[in-house]
Write a protein that holds these residues in place. Sequence first.
Motif, mmCIF file in Angstrom:
data_model
loop_
_atom_site.group_PDB
_atom_site.id
_atom_site.type_symbol
_atom_site.label_atom_id
_atom_site.label_comp_id
_atom_site.label_asym_id
_atom_site.label_seq_id
_atom_site.Cartn_x
_atom_site.Cartn_y
_atom_site.Cartn_z
ATOM 1 N N LYS A 156 -17.821 72.058 -23.088
ATOM 2 C CA LYS A 156 -18.224 73.911 -22.346
ATOM 3 C C LYS A 156 -18.706 75.108 -22.921
ATOM 4 O O LYS A 156 -18.645 74.709 -24.591
ATOM 5 C CB LYS A 156 -16.816 74.155 -21.663
ATOM 6 N N ILE A 157 -19.736 75.493 -22.693
ATOM 7 C CA ILE A 157 -20.573 76.578 -23.209
ATOM 8 C C ILE A 157 -20.315 77.783 -22.564
ATOM 9 O O ILE A 157 -21.247 77.427 -21.472
ATOM 10 C CB ILE A 157 -22.115 75.879 -23.068
ATOM 11 N N PHE A 158 -20.353 79.161 -22.826
ATOM 12 C CA PHE A 158 -20.201 80.086 -22.761
ATOM 13 C C PHE A 158 -21.695 81.059 -23.261
ATOM 14 O O PHE A 158 -21.315 80.983 -24.310
ATOM 15 C CB PHE A 158 -19.006 81.314 -22.564
ATOM 16 N N LEU A 159 -21.969 81.578 -22.205
ATOM 17 C CA LEU A 159 -23.127 82.804 -21.860
ATOM 18 C C LEU A 159 -22.383 83.712 -22.111
ATOM 19 O O LEU A 159 -22.199 83.860 -21.331
ATOM 20 C CB LEU A 159 -24.149 82.346 -21.910
ATOM 21 N N ASP A 160 -21.745 84.597 -22.996
ATOM 22 C CA ASP A 160 -21.107 85.115 -22.762
ATOM 23 C C ASP A 160 -21.470 86.868 -23.290
ATOM 24 O O ASP A 160 -21.196 87.662 -23.544
ATOM 25 C CB ASP A 160 -19.390 85.412 -23.739
ATOM 26 N N SER A 161 -23.282 86.768 -22.303
ATOM 27 C CA SER A 161 -23.479 87.925 -22.928
ATOM 28 C C SER A 161 -23.948 89.096 -21.261
ATOM 29 O O SER A 161 -24.893 87.554 -20.449
ATOM 30 C CB SER A 161 -24.599 88.188 -23.636
ATOM 31 N N ALA A 194 -20.231 84.352 -18.553
ATOM 32 C CA ALA A 194 -19.326 85.310 -18.156
ATOM 33 C C ALA A 194 -19.744 86.043 -17.843
ATOM 34 O O ALA A 194 -21.321 86.827 -18.388
ATOM 35 C CB ALA A 194 -18.849 85.189 -19.913
ATOM 36 N N GLY A 195 -19.372 87.449 -16.757
ATOM 37 C CA GLY A 195 -19.650 88.450 -16.207
ATOM 38 C C GLY A 195 -19.034 89.403 -16.993
ATOM 39 O O GLY A 195 -18.978 89.932 -17.314
ATOM 40 N N THR A 196 -17.604 89.686 -15.792
ATOM 41 C CA THR A 196 -16.717 90.669 -16.163
ATOM 42 C C THR A 196 -16.075 90.376 -17.740
ATOM 43 O O THR A 196 -16.049 89.467 -18.248
ATOM 44 C CB THR A 196 -15.776 90.763 -15.091
ATOM 45 N N ALA A 197 -15.272 91.559 -17.933
ATOM 46 C CA ALA A 197 -14.705 91.300 -19.419
ATOM 47 C C ALA A 197 -14.035 90.631 -18.980
ATOM 48 O O ALA A 197 -12.909 90.312 -19.776
ATOM 49 C CB ALA A 197 -14.123 92.665 -19.301
ATOM 50 N N ASP A 198 -13.296 90.735 -18.054
ATOM 51 C CA ASP A 198 -12.186 89.828 -17.326
ATOM 52 C C ASP A 198 -12.587 87.819 -17.847
ATOM 53 O O ASP A 198 -11.585 87.286 -18.988
ATOM 54 C CB ASP A 198 -10.829 89.736 -16.471
ATOM 55 N N GLU A 199 -13.383 87.857 -17.716
ATOM 56 C CA GLU A 199 -13.555 86.718 -17.664
ATOM 57 C C GLU A 199 -14.149 86.210 -18.911
ATOM 58 O O GLU A 199 -14.215 85.248 -20.127
ATOM 59 C CB GLU A 199 -15.088 86.555 -16.782
ATOM 60 N N SER A 200 -14.661 87.347 -19.869
ATOM 61 C CA SER A 200 -15.102 86.810 -20.842
ATOM 62 C C SER A 200 -13.669 86.967 -21.920
ATOM 63 O O SER A 200 -13.415 85.968 -22.486
ATOM 64 C CB SER A 200 -15.559 88.170 -21.861
ATOM 65 N N LYS A 201 -12.142 87.350 -21.422
ATOM 66 C CA LYS A 201 -10.916 86.958 -22.316
ATOM 67 C C LYS A 201 -10.121 86.272 -21.859
ATOM 68 O O LYS A 201 -9.552 85.420 -22.886
ATOM 69 C CB LYS A 201 -10.341 88.559 -21.726
ATOM 70 N N ILE A 225 -21.395 81.768 -26.343
ATOM 71 C CA ILE A 225 -22.842 82.330 -27.490
ATOM 72 C C ILE A 225 -23.049 83.994 -27.365
ATOM 73 O O ILE A 225 -22.242 84.019 -25.732
ATOM 74 C CB ILE A 225 -24.398 81.620 -26.151
ATOM 75 N N ALA A 226 -22.843 84.833 -27.467
ATOM 76 C CA ALA A 226 -22.420 86.332 -26.927
ATOM 77 C C ALA A 226 -23.562 87.254 -28.251
ATOM 78 O O ALA A 226 -23.886 86.359 -29.341
ATOM 79 C CB ALA A 226 -21.228 86.462 -27.079
ATOM 80 N N GLY A 227 -23.856 88.116 -27.623
ATOM 81 C CA GLY A 227 -24.056 89.425 -28.580
ATOM 82 C C GLY A 227 -23.443 89.743 -28.426
ATOM 83 O O GLY A 227 -21.941 90.260 -28.903
ATOM 84 N N SER A 228 -23.805 91.028 -29.746
ATOM 85 C CA SER A 228 -25.180 90.950 -30.597
ATOM 86 C C SER A 228 -25.447 90.302 -31.720
ATOM 87 O O SER A 228 -24.999 89.234 -32.803
ATOM 88 C CB SER A 228 -24.766 92.493 -30.578
ATOM 89 N N GLY A 264 -20.728 94.775 -29.078
ATOM 90 C CA GLY A 264 -20.875 93.621 -27.836
ATOM 91 C C GLY A 264 -19.804 92.637 -27.939
ATOM 92 O O GLY A 264 -18.394 92.447 -28.965
ATOM 93 N N ARG A 265 -19.821 91.030 -26.922
ATOM 94 C CA ARG A 265 -18.695 90.581 -27.242
ATOM 95 C C ARG A 265 -17.955 89.718 -28.342
ATOM 96 O O ARG A 265 -17.388 89.629 -27.966
ATOM 97 C CB ARG A 265 -19.049 89.562 -25.688
ATOM 98 N N VAL A 266 -19.169 89.996 -29.490
ATOM 99 C CA VAL A 266 -18.981 88.543 -30.108
ATOM 100 C C VAL A 266 -18.615 89.019 -31.125
ATOM 101 O O VAL A 266 -17.745 88.291 -31.563
ATOM 102 C CB VAL A 266 -20.749 88.188 -30.617
ATOM 103 N N LYS A 267 -18.257 90.128 -31.282
ATOM 104 C CA LYS A 267 -16.938 91.170 -32.042
ATOM 105 C C LYS A 267 -15.184 89.931 -31.392
ATOM 106 O O LYS A 267 -14.461 89.509 -32.637
ATOM 107 C CB LYS A 267 -16.942 91.983 -31.869
ATOM 108 N N HIS A 268 -15.438 90.088 -30.588
ATOM 109 C CA HIS A 268 -14.161 89.870 -29.709
ATOM 110 C C HIS A 268 -13.506 88.654 -30.718
ATOM 111 O O HIS A 268 -12.517 87.803 -30.580
ATOM 112 C CB HIS A 268 -13.350 90.362 -28.207
#
Length: 468
Positions: free
Chosen positions: A277-282, A322-329, A341-344, A350-354
């Motif tokens: 599974k690959i998540f483009l979380d941005s 991933a779109g929403t913050a909930d999807e990201s979490k 894969i997430a920014g910045s 950005g979400r990469v910090k989480h």
Amino acid sequence: MQIKLQFLGAVQNVTGSRHFLEANGTRILVDCGLYQERQFRARNWDPFPVDPKKINAVLLTHAHLDHCGLLPKLVKEGFSGKIYCTPATAEIAKIILLDAAKIQEEDAEHKRKRHERQGRKGPYPEVPLYTTEDAEACFPLFEHVEYRESVNLGDGMETTFYDAGHVLGSSIIRVKVRQDSQERIILFSGDIGRPDRPIVCDPTVFDYADYVLIESTYGNRIHEEVADVEKTMGDVINAAIKAGGNIIVPSFALERSQEVLYYINELRLKNKIPEFKIFLDSPMASKITKVFKHHPELFDKEMTDYIKRHKSPFDLPGLQMAGTADESKAINSIKDSIMVIAGSGMCTGGRVKHHLVNNISNPKNTIMFVGYQAVGTLGRSIVDGIKEVRILGEKRKVEAKIIRIHGFSAHADRDELLDWLKEMEAPPRGVFVVHGETESARSFGNYVIKQTGWNVTVPEYQDEIVLD
Ligand SMILES: [Zn+2]
């Protein structure tokens, strides 16, 4: 000939690209970029050196913020002409400008609150440089230009855009000026890509120009010989999956994220890696990836062949945007080995910090860096081997594997820039080296003089030149 050229940005520095050209009563601006280097950021707030109301058109080379990021301010201050660019650049610039406006608004709000707490007033601006509404006000001005289509800008002035091979839709811009029976060609390189990059085509070369403005981001460097991005990435992925760990990829939203997907697709097609599974979380990278999907006509031959075989890297099996913050979490609770894969790209926000907070202390995991990490950024500290980091207020030991993959640069290096120039069959009347730090621009200027004997200048900020 009476052509006025003025250097309004990205002179002896890399960001804030702005070049002003005036001939036959027509006034144009090539790029209108944001200054991003800390020591130059105050310039974003300065009044425009040229009255925005008196500028007839903007020609936009590409959608990076340091080339388009000051457009909302230009429009707010009275510019009402057309902003010419390729359709892909227009689509991506809109996404990037809205994001920039949101950041400006949030920053201003933070500053306002901080000053309130500290009982301070100014001098720091507590108002955003521009707002979402200001960004949106630019959109009706965007005017699409296809590559190699000539556009008349006014009396005796026309322009043509050519593929720069830097990011999707990026352009080298040629302006032709006619006065009496004479003609001059001025070439604005924008950012020049490299030959044989994934997805985008090679940069267009030119056999003639009277004047050339050339970028010099890597004017004093040669890119390290790329070992083999694909193989390195395959090894990293297989090792992580074998260890049962995750792979976190801090990545820029434009081009780099799509390139990572490109290599994964290639590895999959060759059966070098299993499906995972690959998540483009941005949200920004996801939107930009959709622009890539709209513009298959801009892809190079290899990419076009993939698409023909219905194997687009942007429709990879297992890829989720991933779109929403909930999807990201929700990504955190997945037990299998996954890639995020997430920014910045430099881990500055950005979400990469989480994802770093959740993954960096587990030795099974891998943090895979695929881009430049500037001094002073969290990404740079991690790459340099820091043992403990503070992310989002939480202390974390760095136990994950830290991998840096070289070979992703979207800018030509010194020799590639020179090769590009040397396609000219006759020496231009003048070459102006821009878009590089002083050391890089001067070193490249001297190198070109040594190699060609041409007339090369490294201009200063706001220098004004009459081209004859
Ligand atoms: Zn760029």
